[in-house]
Write a protein that holds these residues in place. Structure first.
Motif, PDB file in Angstrom:
ATOM      1  N   GLN A   1       0.813  -1.220   0.000  1.00 56.46           N
ATOM      2  CA  GLN A   1       0.000   0.000   0.000  1.00 56.46           C
ATOM      3  C   GLN A   1       0.848   1.273   0.000  1.00 56.46           C
ATOM      4  N   ALA A   2       1.887   1.297  -0.819  1.00 55.70           N
ATOM      5  CA  ALA A   2       2.733   2.482  -0.938  1.00 55.70           C
ATOM      6  C   ALA A   2       2.018   3.559  -1.756  1.00 55.70           C
ATOM      7  N   ARG A   3       1.998   4.773  -1.240  1.00 53.55           N
ATOM      8  CA  ARG A   3       1.340   5.887  -1.928  1.00 53.55           C
ATOM      9  C   ARG A   3       2.329   6.941  -2.414  1.00 53.55           C
ATOM     10  N   THR A   4       3.460   7.066  -1.740  1.00 58.99           N
ATOM     11  CA  THR A   4       4.420   8.122  -2.057  1.00 58.99           C
ATOM     12  C   THR A   4       5.835   7.539  -2.142  1.00 58.99           C
TER      13      THR A   4
ATOM     14  N   ILE B   1      21.256  -8.612  10.605  1.00 63.38           N
ATOM     15  CA  ILE B   1      20.496  -9.428   9.667  1.00 63.38           C
ATOM     16  C   ILE B   1      20.422  -8.739   8.309  1.00 63.38           C
ATOM     17  N   ASN B   2      20.648  -9.501   7.256  1.00 64.95           N
ATOM     18  CA  ASN B   2      20.559  -8.970   5.887  1.00 64.95           C
ATOM     19  C   ASN B   2      19.111  -9.049   5.406  1.00 64.95           C
ATOM     20  N   LEU B   3      18.408  -7.955   5.543  1.00 68.48           N
ATOM     21  CA  LEU B   3      17.019  -7.859   5.104  1.00 68.48           C
ATOM     22  C   LEU B   3      17.015  -7.409   3.650  1.00 68.48           C
ATOM     23  N   ASP B   4      16.454  -8.221   2.766  1.00 71.26           N
ATOM     24  CA  ASP B   4      16.460  -7.925   1.326  1.00 71.26           C
ATOM     25  C   ASP B   4      15.140  -7.260   0.937  1.00 71.26           C
ATOM     26  N   TYR B   5      15.201  -5.987   0.606  1.00 72.23           N
ATOM     27  CA  TYR B   5      14.009  -5.240   0.192  1.00 72.23           C
ATOM     28  C   TYR B   5      13.729  -5.565  -1.274  1.00 72.23           C
ATOM     29  N   VAL B   6      12.709  -6.393  -1.516  1.00 68.64           N
ATOM     30  CA  VAL B   6      12.458  -6.889  -2.865  1.00 68.64           C
ATOM     31  C   VAL B   6      11.418  -6.081  -3.640  1.00 68.64           C
ATOM     32  N   GLY B   7      10.827  -5.072  -2.999  1.00 67.80           N
ATOM     33  CA  GLY B   7       9.909  -4.231  -3.758  1.00 67.80           C
ATOM     34  C   GLY B   7       8.701  -3.766  -2.968  1.00 67.80           C
ATOM     35  N   PHE B   8       7.890  -2.960  -3.643  1.00 64.82           N
ATOM     36  CA  PHE B   8       6.696  -2.383  -3.016  1.00 64.82           C
ATOM     37  C   PHE B   8       5.472  -2.681  -3.871  1.00 64.82           C
ATOM     38  N   LEU B   9       4.321  -2.573  -3.241  1.00 67.75           N
ATOM     39  CA  LEU B   9       3.036  -2.717  -3.915  1.00 67.75           C
ATOM     40  C   LEU B   9       2.276  -1.410  -3.755  1.00 67.75           C
ATOM     41  N   GLU B  10       1.903  -0.805  -4.859  1.00 66.88           N
ATOM     42  CA  GLU B  10       1.197   0.468  -4.810  1.00 66.88           C
ATOM     43  C   GLU B  10      -0.193   0.300  -4.205  1.00 66.88           C
ATOM     44  N   TYR B  11      -0.653   1.364  -3.561  1.00 64.94           N
ATOM     45  CA  TYR B  11      -2.033   1.364  -3.080  1.00 64.94           C
ATOM     46  C   TYR B  11      -2.945   1.350  -4.289  1.00 64.94           C
ATOM     47  N   ASP B  12      -3.921   0.453  -4.294  1.00 63.66           N
ATOM     48  CA  ASP B  12      -4.809   0.318  -5.449  1.00 63.66           C
ATOM     49  C   ASP B  12      -6.172  -0.162  -4.965  1.00 63.66           C
ATOM     50  N   ALA B  13      -7.211   0.595  -5.283  1.00 63.34           N
ATOM     51  CA  ALA B  13      -8.564   0.260  -4.841  1.00 63.34           C
ATOM     52  C   ALA B  13      -9.070  -1.046  -5.433  1.00 63.34           C
ATOM     53  N   THR B  14      -8.443  -1.510  -6.517  1.00 64.84           N
ATOM     54  CA  THR B  14      -8.905  -2.767  -7.122  1.00 64.84           C
ATOM     55  C   THR B  14      -8.692  -3.953  -6.189  1.00 64.84           C
ATOM     56  N   VAL B  15      -7.802  -3.794  -5.209  1.00 65.69           N
ATOM     57  CA  VAL B  15      -7.598  -4.873  -4.237  1.00 65.69           C
ATOM     58  C   VAL B  15      -8.895  -5.190  -3.524  1.00 65.69           C
ATOM     59  N   TRP B  16      -9.540  -4.169  -3.024  1.00 65.08           N
ATOM     60  CA  TRP B  16     -10.769  -4.381  -2.266  1.00 65.08           C
ATOM     61  C   TRP B  16     -11.899  -4.848  -3.178  1.00 65.08           C
TER      62      TRP B  16
END
Length: 327
Positions: free
Chosen positions: A252-255, A275-290
Protein backbone atom coordinates in the motif's frame (compact mmCIF):
# COMPACT_ATOMS: atom_id res chain seq x y z
CA UNK A 1 -11.46 -21.52 -17.19
CA UNK A 2 -9.46 -21.99 -20.40
CA UNK A 3 -10.50 -18.53 -21.63
CA UNK A 4 -9.50 -17.10 -18.27
CA UNK A 5 -6.08 -18.71 -18.44
CA UNK A 6 -5.50 -17.63 -22.03
CA UNK A 7 -6.41 -14.02 -21.27
CA UNK A 8 -4.04 -13.78 -18.36
CA UNK A 9 -1.25 -15.76 -19.94
CA UNK A 10 -1.28 -13.13 -22.70
CA UNK A 11 -1.39 -10.20 -20.29
CA UNK A 12 1.45 -11.67 -18.22
CA UNK A 13 3.83 -12.66 -21.01
CA UNK A 14 6.77 -11.38 -18.97
CA UNK A 15 5.95 -13.91 -16.28
CA UNK A 16 5.74 -16.68 -18.85
CA UNK A 17 9.14 -15.66 -20.27
CA UNK A 18 10.63 -15.58 -16.80
CA UNK A 19 9.33 -19.08 -16.24
CA UNK A 20 11.54 -20.34 -19.08
CA UNK A 21 14.61 -19.18 -17.17
CA UNK A 22 13.25 -20.50 -13.90
CA UNK A 23 12.42 -23.88 -15.34
CA UNK A 24 15.97 -24.30 -16.53
CA UNK A 25 17.46 -23.65 -13.11
CA UNK A 26 14.87 -25.06 -10.70
CA UNK A 27 16.56 -27.74 -8.59
CA UNK A 28 13.62 -29.02 -6.58
CA UNK A 29 10.65 -27.73 -4.63
CA UNK A 30 10.97 -24.55 -2.62
CA UNK A 31 8.95 -23.47 0.42
CA UNK A 32 8.23 -19.77 0.88
CA UNK A 33 6.68 -18.46 4.10
CA UNK A 34 4.89 -15.11 4.10
CA UNK A 35 4.64 -13.44 7.51
CA UNK A 36 4.73 -10.08 9.23
CA UNK A 37 3.46 -8.30 12.29
CA UNK A 38 -0.20 -8.05 13.18
CA UNK A 39 -3.07 -8.83 10.84
CA UNK A 40 -4.27 -6.58 8.05
CA UNK A 41 -0.94 -5.91 6.32
CA UNK A 42 -1.81 -7.95 3.22
CA UNK A 43 -0.11 -11.32 3.77
CA UNK A 44 -2.92 -13.26 2.08
CA UNK A 45 -2.96 -10.79 -0.83
CA UNK A 46 0.78 -11.27 -1.31
CA UNK A 47 0.63 -15.05 -0.90
CA UNK A 48 -2.21 -15.47 -3.39
CA UNK A 49 -0.71 -13.23 -6.06
CA UNK A 50 2.84 -14.54 -5.75
CA UNK A 51 1.33 -18.01 -6.11
CA UNK A 52 -0.49 -16.91 -9.26
CA UNK A 53 2.69 -15.34 -10.68
CA UNK A 54 4.59 -18.59 -10.21
CA UNK A 55 1.74 -20.59 -11.74
CA UNK A 56 1.69 -18.29 -14.78
CA UNK A 57 5.40 -19.00 -15.15
CA UNK A 58 4.51 -22.65 -15.59
CA UNK A 59 5.45 -23.75 -12.09
CA UNK A 60 3.30 -26.20 -10.16
CA UNK A 61 2.26 -24.31 -7.02
CA UNK A 62 0.41 -25.13 -3.82
CA UNK A 63 -0.67 -22.24 -1.58
CA UNK A 64 -1.30 -23.26 2.02
CA UNK A 65 -3.21 -21.22 4.58
CA UNK A 66 -1.27 -21.68 7.80
CA UNK A 67 -3.48 -19.29 9.75
CA UNK A 68 -4.68 -22.07 12.03
CA UNK A 69 -7.92 -20.65 13.35
CA UNK A 70 -8.72 -17.78 10.96
CA UNK A 71 -8.10 -19.03 7.43
CA UNK A 72 -9.10 -16.75 4.51
CA UNK A 73 -6.60 -17.45 1.71
CA UNK A 74 -9.30 -19.33 -0.24
CA UNK A 75 -11.23 -16.08 -0.67
CA UNK A 76 -8.22 -14.33 -2.25
CA UNK A 77 -7.86 -17.23 -4.68
CA UNK A 78 -11.52 -17.25 -5.66
CA UNK A 79 -12.29 -20.60 -4.04
CA UNK A 80 -15.27 -21.51 -1.86
CA UNK A 81 -14.59 -22.77 1.66
CA UNK A 82 -13.03 -26.22 1.06
CA UNK A 83 -14.73 -29.21 2.64
CA UNK A 84 -11.40 -30.54 3.90
CA UNK A 85 -8.84 -28.39 5.70
CA UNK A 86 -5.77 -28.69 7.90
CA UNK A 87 -8.17 -29.49 10.76
CA UNK A 88 -8.63 -32.91 9.14
CA UNK A 89 -4.88 -33.37 8.88
CA UNK A 90 -4.39 -32.77 12.59
CA UNK A 91 -7.48 -34.54 13.94
CA UNK A 92 -8.19 -37.46 11.61
CA UNK A 93 -5.74 -40.39 11.52
CA UNK A 94 -4.12 -41.30 8.20
CA UNK A 95 -5.07 -37.99 6.57
CA UNK A 96 -2.27 -36.75 4.29
CA UNK A 97 -1.63 -33.19 3.19
CA UNK A 98 -2.13 -34.34 -0.39
CA UNK A 99 -5.68 -35.40 0.55
CA UNK A 100 -6.52 -31.74 1.30
CA UNK A 101 -5.50 -30.24 -2.03
CA UNK A 102 -8.23 -28.14 -3.65
CA UNK A 103 -8.03 -26.86 -7.26
CA UNK A 104 -8.27 -23.13 -8.04
CA UNK A 105 -9.48 -21.33 -11.19
CA UNK A 106 -5.89 -21.22 -12.45
CA UNK A 107 -4.01 -24.11 -13.99
CA UNK A 108 -0.93 -25.20 -11.98
CA UNK A 109 -2.22 -23.61 -8.77
CA UNK A 110 -3.83 -25.53 -5.90
CA UNK A 111 -4.83 -24.67 -2.35
CA UNK A 112 -4.73 -26.30 1.06
CA UNK A 113 -7.01 -24.38 3.39
CA UNK A 114 -6.25 -23.67 7.03
CA UNK A 115 -8.27 -24.67 10.06
CA UNK A 116 -11.65 -22.94 10.15
CA UNK A 117 -13.08 -24.05 13.46
CA UNK A 118 -10.42 -25.29 15.85
CA UNK A 119 -8.52 -22.51 17.61
CA UNK A 120 -6.48 -25.15 19.43
CA UNK A 121 -4.61 -25.72 16.20
CA UNK A 122 -2.92 -22.37 16.74
CA UNK A 123 -0.61 -23.93 19.35
CA UNK A 124 0.97 -27.00 17.79
CA UNK A 125 3.45 -29.18 19.61
CA UNK A 126 7.01 -29.37 18.31
CA UNK A 127 6.45 -32.90 16.98
CA UNK A 128 3.44 -31.72 14.95
CA UNK A 129 5.36 -28.81 13.45
CA UNK A 130 8.25 -31.08 12.51
CA UNK A 131 5.82 -33.50 10.87
CA UNK A 132 4.17 -30.70 8.90
CA UNK A 133 7.51 -29.40 7.60
CA UNK A 134 8.56 -32.92 6.58
CA UNK A 135 5.24 -33.63 4.89
CA UNK A 136 5.37 -30.33 2.98
CA UNK A 137 8.53 -31.58 1.27
CA UNK A 138 6.61 -34.62 0.03
CA UNK A 139 3.94 -32.63 -1.82
CA UNK A 140 3.97 -32.73 -5.63
CA UNK A 141 4.83 -29.10 -6.37
CA UNK A 142 7.63 -26.85 -7.52
CA UNK A 143 6.73 -24.12 -5.04
CA UNK A 144 4.80 -24.25 -1.78
CA UNK A 145 3.73 -20.91 -0.33
CA UNK A 146 2.70 -20.65 3.32
CA UNK A 147 0.36 -17.83 4.36
CA UNK A 148 1.28 -17.56 8.04
CA UNK A 149 -0.93 -16.27 10.81
CA UNK A 150 -0.50 -12.81 12.30
CA UNK A 151 1.76 -12.12 15.24
CA UNK A 152 4.81 -13.84 16.69
CA UNK A 153 3.56 -17.14 18.05
CA UNK A 154 6.08 -19.98 18.13
CA UNK A 155 4.10 -21.66 15.35
CA UNK A 156 4.50 -18.70 13.05
CA UNK A 157 8.18 -18.19 13.87
CA UNK A 158 9.05 -21.87 13.42
CA UNK A 159 7.36 -22.15 10.03
CA UNK A 160 8.98 -18.90 8.91
CA UNK A 161 12.43 -20.13 9.92
CA UNK A 162 11.79 -23.60 8.51
CA UNK A 163 11.02 -22.29 5.01
CA UNK A 164 13.55 -21.82 2.20
CA UNK A 165 12.51 -18.18 1.89
CA UNK A 166 10.88 -15.98 4.51
CA UNK A 167 8.98 -12.97 3.16
CA UNK A 168 7.83 -10.11 5.42
CA UNK A 169 4.94 -7.84 4.47
CA UNK A 170 4.46 -4.47 6.13
CA UNK A 171 2.56 -1.23 5.64
CA UNK A 172 4.26 2.20 5.52
CA UNK A 173 2.78 3.09 8.90
CA UNK A 174 4.57 3.48 12.25
CA UNK A 175 2.65 0.73 14.05
CA UNK A 176 3.09 -1.76 11.21
CA UNK A 177 6.80 -0.98 10.89
CA UNK A 178 7.22 -1.41 14.64
CA UNK A 179 5.44 -4.77 14.47
CA UNK A 180 7.74 -5.86 11.65
CA UNK A 181 10.82 -5.03 13.72
CA UNK A 182 9.26 -6.98 16.57
CA UNK A 183 8.81 -9.93 14.21
CA UNK A 184 12.46 -9.73 13.08
CA UNK A 185 13.56 -9.55 16.70
CA UNK A 186 11.40 -12.58 17.50
CA UNK A 187 12.82 -14.76 14.72
CA UNK A 188 16.31 -13.71 15.82
CA UNK A 189 15.54 -14.80 19.38
CA UNK A 190 13.78 -17.99 18.28
CA UNK A 191 16.73 -18.93 16.08
CA UNK A 192 19.16 -18.61 18.99
CA UNK A 193 16.86 -20.55 21.30
CA UNK A 194 16.85 -23.47 18.89
CA UNK A 195 20.63 -23.95 18.98
CA UNK A 196 21.73 -26.01 21.99
CA UNK A 197 25.33 -24.74 21.83
CA UNK A 198 24.17 -21.29 22.89
CA UNK A 199 22.46 -22.33 26.14
CA UNK A 200 25.15 -20.71 28.29
CA UNK A 201 24.41 -17.41 26.59
CA UNK A 202 20.74 -17.68 27.59
CA UNK A 203 20.75 -14.94 30.28
CA UNK A 204 22.59 -12.50 28.00
CA UNK A 205 20.32 -13.29 25.06
CA UNK A 206 17.18 -12.78 27.16
CA UNK A 207 18.46 -9.49 28.58
CA UNK A 208 19.30 -8.08 25.18
CA UNK A 209 16.20 -9.37 23.43
CA UNK A 210 13.90 -7.90 26.08
CA UNK A 211 15.25 -4.42 25.35
CA UNK A 212 13.74 -2.01 22.85
CA UNK A 213 15.09 -1.00 19.45
CA UNK A 214 17.35 1.99 19.96
CA UNK A 215 18.50 1.13 23.49
CA UNK A 216 22.22 0.82 24.21
CA UNK A 217 22.22 -2.96 24.08
CA UNK A 218 21.40 -4.52 20.75
CA UNK A 219 21.15 -8.12 19.49
CA UNK A 220 24.29 -7.81 17.37
CA UNK A 221 26.28 -7.43 20.63
CA UNK A 222 25.49 -11.06 21.46
CA UNK A 223 27.97 -12.15 18.78
CA UNK A 224 30.69 -9.92 20.24
CA UNK A 225 30.09 -11.35 23.72
CA UNK A 226 30.09 -14.92 22.40
CA UNK A 227 33.41 -14.31 20.65
CA UNK A 228 34.93 -13.20 23.97
CA UNK A 229 33.68 -16.32 25.75
CA UNK A 230 34.53 -18.79 22.98
CA UNK A 231 35.74 -17.73 19.54
CA UNK A 232 34.57 -20.93 17.86
CA UNK A 233 31.16 -20.58 19.45
CA UNK A 234 31.03 -16.95 18.41
CA UNK A 235 31.78 -17.81 14.79
CA UNK A 236 29.05 -20.44 14.81
CA UNK A 237 26.62 -17.94 16.27
CA UNK A 238 27.58 -15.45 13.56
CA UNK A 239 26.84 -18.04 10.86
CA UNK A 240 23.46 -18.80 12.41
CA UNK A 241 22.50 -15.13 12.38
CA UNK A 242 23.75 -14.63 8.83
CA UNK A 243 21.55 -17.51 7.73
CA UNK A 244 18.50 -15.38 8.56
CA UNK A 245 17.91 -13.50 5.31
CA UNK A 246 14.25 -12.45 5.11
CA UNK A 247 12.75 -10.61 2.17
CA UNK A 248 10.69 -7.42 2.68
CA UNK A 249 7.69 -6.08 0.76
CA UNK A 250 6.13 -2.66 1.47
CA UNK A 251 2.38 -2.88 0.80
CA UNK A 252 0.00 0.00 0.00
CA UNK A 253 2.73 2.48 -0.94
CA UNK A 254 1.34 5.89 -1.93
CA UNK A 255 4.42 8.12 -2.06
CA UNK A 256 8.16 7.94 -2.68
CA UNK A 257 8.63 8.33 1.07
CA UNK A 258 6.58 5.15 1.57
CA UNK A 259 8.75 3.32 -0.95
CA UNK A 260 11.96 4.53 0.71
CA UNK A 261 10.91 3.05 4.06
CA UNK A 262 12.04 -0.34 2.80
CA UNK A 263 15.59 0.90 2.26
CA UNK A 264 15.69 2.43 5.75
CA UNK A 265 14.43 -0.80 7.31
CA UNK A 266 17.15 -2.73 5.49
CA UNK A 267 19.85 -0.48 6.94
CA UNK A 268 18.44 -0.61 10.48
CA UNK A 269 18.05 -4.41 10.38
CA UNK A 270 21.71 -4.79 9.42
CA UNK A 271 22.97 -2.27 11.99
CA UNK A 272 20.81 -3.37 14.90
CA UNK A 273 20.33 -7.11 14.33
CA UNK A 274 23.17 -7.97 11.96
CA UNK A 275 20.50 -9.43 9.67
CA UNK A 276 20.56 -8.97 5.89
CA UNK A 277 17.02 -7.86 5.10
CA UNK A 278 16.46 -7.92 1.33
CA UNK A 279 14.01 -5.24 0.19
CA UNK A 280 12.46 -6.89 -2.86
CA UNK A 281 9.91 -4.23 -3.76
CA UNK A 282 6.70 -2.38 -3.02
CA UNK A 283 3.04 -2.72 -3.91
CA UNK A 284 1.20 0.47 -4.81
CA UNK A 285 -2.03 1.36 -3.08
CA UNK A 286 -4.81 0.32 -5.45
CA UNK A 287 -8.56 0.26 -4.84
CA UNK A 288 -8.90 -2.77 -7.12
CA UNK A 289 -7.60 -4.87 -4.24
CA UNK A 290 -10.77 -4.38 -2.27
CA UNK A 291 -12.91 -4.83 -5.36
CA UNK A 292 -11.31 -8.20 -6.04
CA UNK A 293 -11.78 -9.27 -2.43
CA UNK A 294 -15.46 -8.32 -2.54
CA UNK A 295 -15.88 -10.26 -5.77
CA UNK A 296 -13.92 -13.18 -4.27
CA UNK A 297 -11.71 -13.32 -7.34
CA UNK A 298 -7.90 -13.21 -7.59
CA UNK A 299 -6.57 -9.69 -8.10
CA UNK A 300 -4.18 -10.41 -10.97
CA UNK A 301 -6.81 -12.40 -12.86
CA UNK A 302 -9.65 -9.95 -12.26
CA UNK A 303 -7.67 -6.75 -12.93
CA UNK A 304 -4.79 -7.69 -15.27
CA UNK A 305 -4.13 -4.03 -16.14
CA UNK A 306 -3.76 -2.94 -12.53
CA UNK A 307 -0.48 -1.27 -11.58
CA UNK A 308 -0.13 -4.00 -8.98
CA UNK A 309 0.49 -6.57 -11.72
CA UNK A 310 3.75 -4.86 -12.66
CA UNK A 311 4.59 -4.50 -8.97
CA UNK A 312 4.18 -8.22 -8.46
CA UNK A 313 6.21 -8.98 -11.58
CA UNK A 314 9.07 -6.92 -10.17
CA UNK A 315 8.82 -8.54 -6.73
CA UNK A 316 8.70 -12.10 -8.06
CA UNK A 317 11.70 -11.45 -10.31
CA UNK A 318 13.67 -10.00 -7.41
CA UNK A 319 12.90 -12.97 -5.21
CA UNK A 320 13.89 -15.40 -7.95
CA UNK A 321 16.96 -13.34 -8.85
CA UNK A 322 15.85 -13.33 -12.48
CA UNK A 323 16.00 -9.60 -13.15
CA UNK A 324 19.57 -9.61 -14.50
CA UNK A 325 18.96 -12.73 -16.57
CA UNK A 326 16.02 -11.15 -18.35
CA UNK A 327 17.79 -7.90 -19.31
Amino acid sequence: MNNLNNTHNNSNSHLADAGKYLGASNNGKKIWAIGGGKGGVGKSLVTSNLSICLALMGMKVIAIDMDLGGANLHTCLGVSVPSRTLSDYFTKPNTKLSDLITPTPLENLSLISGAQDNLGMANLKAAHKSKVLNDLRELDADYILLDLGAGTTNNTLDFFLGADEGILVTLPEPTSIENTYRFIKSIYHRKLQSVDDFLELGPLIDKVMNGKVGENRKPSEIIEKAMQINEQQGLKLKREIESITPKLIINQARTQADIDIGFAMRIISKKYFGINLDYVGFLEYDATVWQSVKKKKPLILEFPNSSLVKNFEHVINRILNLTKKMV
